[in-house]
Design an enzyme around this catalytic site. Structure first.
Site, PDB file in Angstrom:
ATOM      1  N   HIS A  96      11.828  37.645   1.829  1.00 38.72           N
ATOM      2  CA  HIS A  96      12.662  36.439   1.962  1.00 38.72           C
ATOM      3  C   HIS A  96      11.905  35.369   2.758  1.00 38.72           C
ATOM      4  O   HIS A  96      11.878  34.187   2.370  1.00 38.72           O
ATOM      5  CB  HIS A  96      13.973  36.834   2.662  1.00 38.72           C
ATOM      6  CG  HIS A  96      14.928  35.726   2.950  1.00 38.72           C
ATOM      7  ND1 HIS A  96      16.182  35.645   2.378  1.00 38.72           N
ATOM      8  CD2 HIS A  96      14.855  34.647   3.772  1.00 38.72           C
ATOM      9  CE1 HIS A  96      16.809  34.570   2.828  1.00 38.72           C
ATOM     10  NE2 HIS A  96      16.018  33.948   3.691  1.00 38.72           N
ATOM     11  N   GLU A  97      11.262  35.796   3.873  1.00 38.77           N
ATOM     12  CA  GLU A  97      10.584  34.812   4.740  1.00 38.77           C
ATOM     13  C   GLU A  97       9.296  34.295   4.087  1.00 38.77           C
ATOM     14  O   GLU A  97       8.973  33.102   4.198  1.00 38.77           O
ATOM     15  CB  GLU A  97      10.275  35.428   6.112  1.00 38.77           C
ATOM     16  CG  GLU A  97      11.482  35.966   6.874  1.00 38.77           C
ATOM     17  CD  GLU A  97      12.612  34.969   7.038  1.00 38.77           C
ATOM     18  OE1 GLU A  97      12.371  33.753   6.963  1.00 38.77           O
ATOM     19  OE2 GLU A  97      13.770  35.402   7.206  1.00 38.77           O
ATOM     20  N   GLN A 109      11.652  26.505   7.991  1.00 42.01           N
ATOM     21  CA  GLN A 109      13.081  26.289   8.303  1.00 42.01           C
ATOM     22  C   GLN A 109      13.300  25.448   9.567  1.00 42.01           C
ATOM     23  O   GLN A 109      14.394  24.968   9.809  1.00 42.01           O
ATOM     24  CB  GLN A 109      13.801  27.634   8.479  1.00 42.01           C
ATOM     25  CG  GLN A 109      13.886  28.455   7.203  1.00 42.01           C
ATOM     26  CD  GLN A 109      14.544  29.782   7.453  1.00 42.01           C
ATOM     27  OE1 GLN A 109      13.898  30.723   7.886  1.00 42.01           O
ATOM     28  NE2 GLN A 109      15.835  29.873   7.196  1.00 42.01           N
ATOM     29  N   CYS A 164      20.999  33.587   4.855  1.00 38.76           N
ATOM     30  CA  CYS A 164      19.898  32.662   5.156  1.00 38.76           C
ATOM     31  C   CYS A 164      20.421  31.646   6.171  1.00 38.76           C
ATOM     32  O   CYS A 164      21.487  31.064   5.965  1.00 38.76           O
ATOM     33  CB  CYS A 164      19.421  31.954   3.890  1.00 38.76           C
ATOM     34  SG  CYS A 164      18.060  30.811   4.203  1.00 38.76           S
ATOM     35  N   LEU A 165      19.658  31.460   7.248  1.00 39.71           N
ATOM     36  CA  LEU A 165      20.108  30.532   8.295  1.00 39.71           C
ATOM     37  C   LEU A 165      20.136  29.089   7.784  1.00 39.71           C
ATOM     38  O   LEU A 165      20.768  28.239   8.406  1.00 39.71           O
ATOM     39  CB  LEU A 165      19.203  30.667   9.527  1.00 39.71           C
ATOM     40  CG  LEU A 165      19.224  32.071  10.167  1.00 39.71           C
ATOM     41  CD1 LEU A 165      18.173  32.177  11.258  1.00 39.71           C
ATOM     42  CD2 LEU A 165      20.612  32.394  10.716  1.00 39.71           C
ATOM     43  N   HIS A 213      10.107  31.546   1.860  1.00 39.12           N
ATOM     44  CA  HIS A 213      10.317  30.261   2.551  1.00 39.12           C
ATOM     45  C   HIS A 213       9.005  29.493   2.712  1.00 39.12           C
ATOM     46  O   HIS A 213       8.979  28.261   2.633  1.00 39.12           O
ATOM     47  CB  HIS A 213      10.906  30.490   3.946  1.00 39.12           C
ATOM     48  CG  HIS A 213      12.403  30.575   4.004  1.00 39.12           C
ATOM     49  ND1 HIS A 213      13.234  29.579   3.530  1.00 39.12           N
ATOM     50  CD2 HIS A 213      13.230  31.530   4.510  1.00 39.12           C
ATOM     51  CE1 HIS A 213      14.502  29.931   3.744  1.00 39.12           C
ATOM     52  NE2 HIS A 213      14.522  31.104   4.317  1.00 39.12           N
ATOM     53  N   GLY A 252      15.301  37.063  10.951  1.00 38.16           N
ATOM     54  CA  GLY A 252      14.017  36.497  10.557  1.00 38.16           C
ATOM     55  C   GLY A 252      14.083  34.978  10.610  1.00 38.16           C
ATOM     56  O   GLY A 252      15.179  34.394  10.675  1.00 38.16           O
TER      57      GLY A 252
HETATM   58  O1  K1U Z   1      15.347  33.366   6.740  1.00 34.73           O
HETATM   59  C1  K1U Z   1      16.463  33.306   7.235  1.00 34.73           C
HETATM   60  O2  K1U Z   1      17.194  32.388   6.955  1.00 34.73           O
HETATM   61  C2  K1U Z   1      16.928  34.388   8.174  1.00 34.73           C
HETATM   62  C3  K1U Z   1      17.794  35.426   7.488  1.00 34.73           C
HETATM   63  C4  K1U Z   1      16.915  36.607   7.109  1.00 34.73           C
HETATM   64  C5  K1U Z   1      17.472  37.590   6.123  1.00 34.73           C
HETATM   65  C6  K1U Z   1      18.698  38.192   6.314  1.00 34.73           C
HETATM   66  C7  K1U Z   1      19.179  39.119   5.393  1.00 34.73           C
HETATM   67  C8  K1U Z   1      18.434  39.425   4.296  1.00 34.73           C
HETATM   68  C9  K1U Z   1      17.234  38.800   4.093  1.00 34.73           C
HETATM   69  C10 K1U Z   1      16.747  37.889   5.014  1.00 34.73           C
HETATM   70  C11 K1U Z   1      18.889  35.841   8.460  1.00 34.73           C
HETATM   71  O3  K1U Z   1      18.621  36.370   9.484  1.00 34.73           O
HETATM   72  S1  K1U Z   1      20.516  35.518   7.996  1.00 34.73           S
HETATM   73  C12 K1U Z   1      21.481  36.214   9.327  1.00 34.73           C
HETATM   74  C13 K1U Z   1      21.592  37.704   9.258  1.00 34.73           C
HETATM   75  O4  K1U Z   1      21.320  38.289   8.250  1.00 34.73           O
HETATM   76  C14 K1U Z   1      22.029  38.479  10.436  1.00 34.73           C
HETATM   77  C15 K1U Z   1      22.473  37.881  11.570  1.00 34.73           C
HETATM   78  C16 K1U Z   1      22.863  38.649  12.659  1.00 34.73           C
HETATM   79  C17 K1U Z   1      22.810  40.007  12.610  1.00 34.73           C
HETATM   80  C18 K1U Z   1      22.373  40.612  11.466  1.00 34.73           C
HETATM   81  C19 K1U Z   1      21.975  39.865  10.386  1.00 34.73           C
HETATM   82 ZN    ZN Z   2      16.258  32.127   4.738  1.00 34.10          ZN
END
Ligand code: K1U
Ligand code: ZN
Length: 175
Positions: free
Chosen positions: A133-134, A51, A91-92, A137, A46
């Site tokens: 989560h998004e 972000q 979270c990225l 943000h 996401g």
């Molecule tokens: O909003 C963000 O920072 C993105 C975030 C979204 C998210 C992940 C997990 C739970 C709630 C919200 C991410 O994508 S973090 C990276 C991640 O979870 C992932 C990366 C590669 C493969 C699978 C998952």
């Molecule tokens: Zn996030």
């Protein structure tokens, strides 16, 4: 198309509140393409506009295994929710940090698509977690806001220290 820079905590721009999208024009379509490319490149499941420094209410999500089910949520809002689930979130904007957060297990949300058409749909499990989560943000809320005071203090210090180190590294490179 372009891969955009993702803001990293404690960048204060992560606390901005997104404005609603009013014009569904080519600029918004290009923005969504860039956000999707950025999310897939990260990689993430996401990404919210806040972000990448765009204070407009746009989210992209793809929780599919094959990365072929892109969902675009413009001006999204949760209109109903039920149950609880505790899931480890990433979270990225907090690279390398993961923590368990309690959220609704099921949600119903309303959003607009790229044409400005309003739709309503349901989400559960990881998709529901990601939507919540998004959407957080978009109002400047971060998943670490749900942690205990001690855990939040620890992660805040850790990322503040890393930011100071990045600044020192930059200064050394320039000077
Ligand atoms: O909003 C963000 O920072 C993105 C975030 C979204 C998210 C992940 C997990 C739970 C709630 C919200 C991410 O994508 S973090 C990276 C991640 O979870 C992932 C990366 C590669 C493969 C699978 C998952
Ligand atoms: Zn996030």
């Amino acid at each position: 198309m372009a891969v955009l820079d993702i803001l990293v905590y404690p960048d204060p721009k992560l606390r901005r509140v997104a404005e609603p999208v009013a014009d569904f024009n080519s600029e918004i379509r290009d923005m969504v393409k860039d956000m999707a490319e950025t999310m897939y490149a990260a990689p993430g499941i996401g990404l919210a506009s806040i972000q990448v420094g765009i204070p407009q209410s746009i989210i992209v999500i793809d929780v599919s295994d094959d990365h072929n089910d892109l969902k675009v949520l413009i001006n999204p809002e949760v209109i109903d929710s039920n149950g609880e689930q505790i899931v480890e979130e990433g979270c990225l904007s907090f690279p390398g940090y993961f923590a368990e957060v309690k959220r609704a297990e099921w949600i119903r949300f309303r959003a607009q698509d790229l044409q400005g058409e309003t739709y309503e749909t349901e989400a559960e499990g990881l998709f529901a977690v990601c939507v919540q989560h998004e959407i957080d943000h978009l109002s400047g809320k971060l998943f670490t806001d749900y942690l205990s005071r001690l855990k939040r203090q620890r992660v805040t210090k850790q990322f503040q220290k890393a930011a100071r180190q990045r600044q020192r590294d930059m200064a050394r490179k320039v000077g």
